[in-house]
Structure formats: C-alpha cells, structure tokens
Design a protein around this motif. Structure first.
Motif, PDB file in Angstrom:
ATOM      1  N   SER A   1     -15.616  46.870 -27.201  1.00  0.00           N
ATOM      2  CA  SER A   1     -14.283  47.057 -26.627  1.00  0.00           C
ATOM      3  C   SER A   1     -14.315  48.097 -25.514  1.00  0.00           C
ATOM      4  O   SER A   1     -13.588  47.971 -24.512  1.00  0.00           O
ATOM      5  CB  SER A   1     -13.290  47.477 -27.712  1.00  0.00           C
ATOM      6  N   THR A   2     -15.159  49.112 -25.664  1.00  0.00           N
ATOM      7  CA  THR A   2     -15.310  50.115 -24.601  1.00  0.00           C
ATOM      8  C   THR A   2     -15.952  49.509 -23.370  1.00  0.00           C
ATOM      9  O   THR A   2     -15.534  49.773 -22.237  1.00  0.00           O
ATOM     10  CB  THR A   2     -16.148  51.308 -25.105  1.00  0.00           C
ATOM     11  N   VAL A   3     -16.972  48.673 -23.590  1.00  0.00           N
ATOM     12  CA  VAL A   3     -17.659  48.010 -22.477  1.00  0.00           C
ATOM     13  C   VAL A   3     -16.707  47.108 -21.702  1.00  0.00           C
ATOM     14  O   VAL A   3     -16.790  46.992 -20.477  1.00  0.00           O
ATOM     15  CB  VAL A   3     -18.872  47.204 -23.000  1.00  0.00           C
ATOM     16  N   CYS A   4     -15.772  46.477 -22.404  1.00  0.00           N
ATOM     17  CA  CYS A   4     -14.813  45.571 -21.765  1.00  0.00           C
ATOM     18  C   CYS A   4     -13.926  46.287 -20.749  1.00  0.00           C
ATOM     19  O   CYS A   4     -13.315  45.643 -19.888  1.00  0.00           O
ATOM     20  CB  CYS A   4     -13.943  44.885 -22.814  1.00  0.00           C
ATOM     21  N   LEU A   5     -13.852  47.612 -20.858  1.00  0.00           N
ATOM     22  CA  LEU A   5     -13.046  48.367 -19.897  1.00  0.00           C
ATOM     23  C   LEU A   5     -13.639  48.314 -18.497  1.00  0.00           C
ATOM     24  O   LEU A   5     -12.994  48.738 -17.533  1.00  0.00           O
ATOM     25  CB  LEU A   5     -12.920  49.822 -20.355  1.00  0.00           C
ATOM     26  N   ALA A   6     -14.874  47.800 -18.366  1.00  0.00           N
ATOM     27  CA  ALA A   6     -15.493  47.662 -17.047  1.00  0.00           C
ATOM     28  C   ALA A   6     -14.839  46.555 -16.221  1.00  0.00           C
ATOM     29  O   ALA A   6     -14.996  46.516 -14.992  1.00  0.00           O
ATOM     30  CB  ALA A   6     -16.986  47.377 -17.195  1.00  0.00           C
ATOM     31  N   ILE A   7     -14.117  45.655 -16.866  1.00  0.00           N
ATOM     32  CA  ILE A   7     -13.506  44.521 -16.153  1.00  0.00           C
ATOM     33  C   ILE A   7     -12.496  44.978 -15.100  1.00  0.00           C
ATOM     34  O   ILE A   7     -12.589  44.567 -13.933  1.00  0.00           O
ATOM     35  CB  ILE A   7     -12.866  43.534 -17.151  1.00  0.00           C
ATOM     36  N   PRO A   8     -11.506  45.818 -15.453  1.00  0.00           N
ATOM     37  CA  PRO A   8     -10.579  46.274 -14.406  1.00  0.00           C
ATOM     38  C   PRO A   8     -11.270  47.090 -13.326  1.00  0.00           C
ATOM     39  O   PRO A   8     -10.832  47.080 -12.173  1.00  0.00           O
ATOM     40  CB  PRO A   8      -9.559  47.125 -15.178  1.00  0.00           C
ATOM     41  N   LEU A   9     -12.344  47.789 -13.671  1.00  0.00           N
ATOM     42  CA  LEU A   9     -13.096  48.542 -12.673  1.00  0.00           C
ATOM     43  C   LEU A   9     -13.728  47.596 -11.657  1.00  0.00           C
ATOM     44  O   LEU A   9     -13.702  47.843 -10.448  1.00  0.00           O
ATOM     45  CB  LEU A   9     -14.179  49.385 -13.345  1.00  0.00           C
ATOM     46  N   TYR A  10     -14.302  46.508 -12.139  1.00  0.00           N
ATOM     47  CA  TYR A  10     -14.911  45.513 -11.254  1.00  0.00           C
ATOM     48  C   TYR A  10     -13.871  44.927 -10.292  1.00  0.00           C
ATOM     49  O   TYR A  10     -14.153  44.696  -9.111  1.00  0.00           O
ATOM     50  CB  TYR A  10     -15.544  44.393 -12.085  1.00  0.00           C
TER      51      TYR A  10
END
Length: 230
Positions: free
Chosen positions: A73-82
C-alpha cells in the motif's frame, strides 16, 4: 464466548476491519477531522478488547495478517507521483530542500525534548523515527536500540495528528502553494498525512508521496548520527 473469540484466527482481522469501516462511516456522515478512521478504529478495538477481556496476543494472532498489506500500500503511493513527474522535475531542488528541512526539524525536536525531560537513550532512539512510515521506522528504532512497539505507536499518533490537523495548520500559516503543502505534510506525517494531502489536491498528494520515500531514506542516514548525540 471469550474462548471462541480467542481461538478464532480471524477475530483480529474482523474487529479491525469492522471498526475501520465504522470510522469511515462516521467521517462521511459528520465530515469532521476528529472522526479519522484510524483513530476511531484504534479507540474501538482497545475498548472492545478491554470489555471482552481479550489479551493483545490473542487479538494480534489474527490481526497481524493485515500487516502484509502495509508495504504494497505504501508502494502504491508512487502512482500519483508518477502522474506529476513533470512538476517534480521542475521543482526538485525545492522538494529536496523542503524534505531535508522537515527531517532535520523532526529529529532535532526529538533530541531537544529528550534532553529537556532527561529521557534515556532507549526512549530517544524509540522516538527518532516517529515521522516516517512504519515499514521503515520500526526497523530504524530496533537498530538504534529503541523499542519497536512504542515506535509503531508513536508513528501512528504522529500520522493521525497530521491527518487531522494538516489542513488547519496550512490555513493558519497561510501555506497556499500546493508543492509546499504536500512536502510539509508528507515529511511530517508519512502515509496517513498523505491520505489527507490527496484529499486536498493531486499535487499535494504527489509531493507528499515523494516526501515519504525521501524522508525515510534521509532518516535512515541521519538517525545513527542523531542517536550518538544523546
């Protein structure tokens, strides 16, 4: 009844999800920051365990399965960053300076307060990683000689406070720039603060997501230095 609940492998998961769902309903119903789902679920679970007289180990026997979702779930936070990568390239210097300032401010505050209240090294090492995600902070505290379980609690309290107070603090200090708001929230209150940042805007969410990663890395590098100061 107590024996049945204690022996059930899914009791911890069930009560955790049910209490979190209650928190989600309360927040959507009354629209108040104090009804943060994590805060509500924490209070409900503690109250339920106290009333039913169920010890923590029996609860954790089932609830620990939820921990497996923490890292992905923490890794998924990279989506808005991308999705805001172009903005990051444009402001990378300000982003790095802001996150570094947040990390140093957090650890310096812990150091000064521990000196002021004459805390021992174990407590100091326990609180140093309070502003980074649990997946990293617990490991840092353990390596420095702190108490990982207390670190996890400190991280949760920090995140809840950030989630509840972030918008009000930004309004109080007239922080209107989206990038600055995202960096401040992410570097101070990790993933739980980032959840609030995403509600405030896409840019805030993206910058807060980045701050989680950079804050974690900088804390891993700086914490041993700070740990040797007390």
């Amino acid at each position: 009844m107590k024996e049945i609940l204690c022996q059930s492998a899914f009791f911890g998961v069930a009560i955790s999800l049910a209490s979190y769902g209650l928190g989600m309903w309360m927040k959507s119903r009354w629209k108040l920051a104090v009804f943060n789902p994590l805060l509500v679920s924490t209070v409900v679970v503690i109250a339920a365990l106290a009333v039913l007289r169920i010890d923590y180990d029996s609860y954790y026997e089932g609830a620990h399965y939820l921990n497996y979702f923490l890292t992905p779930s923490t890794v998924c936070l990279a989506i808005p960053l991308y999705e805001e990568l172009q903005l990051l390239r444009k402001n990378w210097r300000a982003v790095l300076a802001g996150v570094a300032s947040g990390v140093l401010a957090s650890m310096t505050t812990v150091f000064l307060l521990c000196r002021l209240f004459r805390m021992d090294h174990a407590v100091y090492a326990t609180l140093l990683p309070k502003s980074i995600t649990t997946a990293i902070g617990v490991g840092v505290a353990e390596e420095l000689g702190g108490l990982p379980t207390i670190t996890a609690a400190a991280i949760i309290v920090t995140g809840i406070f950030g989630n509840v107070a972030a918008e009000g603090i930004c309004r109080l200090f007239r922080i209107r720039e989206s990038v600055a708001r995202g960096i401040a929230i992410g570097s101070a209150s990790h993933a739980m603060g980032t959840a609030k940042a995403m509600e405030m805007g896409e840019v805030e969410g993206a910058m807060s997501s980045l701050s989680i990663v950079v804050s974690g890395l900088l804390t891993v590098l700086c914490a041993p230095v700070f740990a040797g100061m007390l």
